[in-house]
Design a protein around this motif. Structure first.
Motif, short mmCIF file in Angstrom:
data_model
loop_
_atom_site.label_atom_id
_atom_site.label_comp_id
_atom_site.label_asym_id
_atom_site.label_seq_id
_atom_site.Cartn_x
_atom_site.Cartn_y
_atom_site.Cartn_z
N SER A 123 1.83 52.85 43.87
CA SER A 123 2.30 52.06 42.73
C SER A 123 3.58 52.67 42.15
O SER A 123 4.50 51.94 41.78
CB SER A 123 1.23 52.00 41.64
N GLY A 140 6.22 51.71 44.45
CA GLY A 140 6.41 50.26 44.60
C GLY A 140 6.50 49.86 46.06
O GLY A 140 7.16 48.89 46.41
N SER A 150 5.83 45.68 42.74
CA SER A 150 7.16 46.25 42.94
C SER A 150 8.17 45.48 42.11
O SER A 150 7.89 44.37 41.66
CB SER A 150 7.55 46.21 44.42
N ARG A 208 9.49 41.16 38.39
CA ARG A 208 8.46 42.11 38.83
C ARG A 208 7.47 41.36 39.71
O ARG A 208 6.98 40.29 39.35
CB ARG A 208 7.74 42.69 37.61
N SER A 228 -0.34 43.80 36.39
CA SER A 228 0.28 45.09 36.69
C SER A 228 -0.43 46.26 36.04
O SER A 228 -0.39 47.37 36.53
CB SER A 228 1.76 45.08 36.26
#
Length: 174
Positions: free
Chosen positions: A39, A42, A84, A90, A137
């Motif tokens: 994460s 990304g 990412s 996003r 996210s």
């Protein structure tokens, strides 16, 4: 007709792959740590495949292509991809599940007591191409992982999941 222009061909980098095997009751912290790492970058992905027998060892390298390209490798499995930053927006993290039943997964999961969390968005639920979910996210990695393992176990029934194999495709930049 192919152009032999001045544009050089760039070879694709081979990703480093880490493999973890763990039992159904084992601590998930090592897998969650990789989720955090990917994460942050990304980039990369994790394939999770159930082990039906103690010595079950199947490669999960086709999982990513199978998941997004259609087809089946003959076993239920899932792929988690971190979010990412795209060029303008996003891109949310995703979780995909391939299955071999030839039915839509949403209703089956709900009937098996593993409903999709309300905050998750269904992007695709196709009998052959699989289920693809977009995740918020800020969704906790451990929550995503536990739900994914429960969902794959439920869709693998009546075969009993005896353990798991995680293939972690590390960031190309790590």
């Amino acid at each position: 007709h192919r152009c032999s222009c001045d544009t050089p061909r760039v070879a694709r980098e081979r990703r480093q792959i880490e493999q973890l095997k763990f039992g159904v009751d084992d601590d998930l912290t090592p897998v969650v740590a990789y989720m955090v790492q990917l994460s942050g970058a990304g980039d990369g992905w994790i394939n999770l495949m159930p082990r039906i027998t103690e010595d079950d060892e199947r490669p999960t390298s086709l999982g990513f292509l199978t998941l997004f390209g259609g087809g089946s490798i003959g076993i239920t499995m899932c792929t988690w991809i971190p979010g990412s930053d795209g060029r303008r927006v996003r891109i949310e993290p995703s979780l995909g599940i391939t299955q071999v039943t030839g039915r839509r997964a949403i209703f089956r999961l709900r009937s098996l007591g593993v409903p999709i969390p309300d905050a998750w968005r269904v992007e695709q639920d196709h009998p052959r191409r699989g289920l693809i979910l977009r995740l918020p996210s800020d969704e906790a990695h451990d929550h995503v992982l536990v739900w994914a393992l429960r969902a794959v176990s439920a869709l693998s029934a009546p075969r009993l999941v005896r353990g798991w194999q995680a293939d972690i495709y590390l960031s190309a930049t790590s």
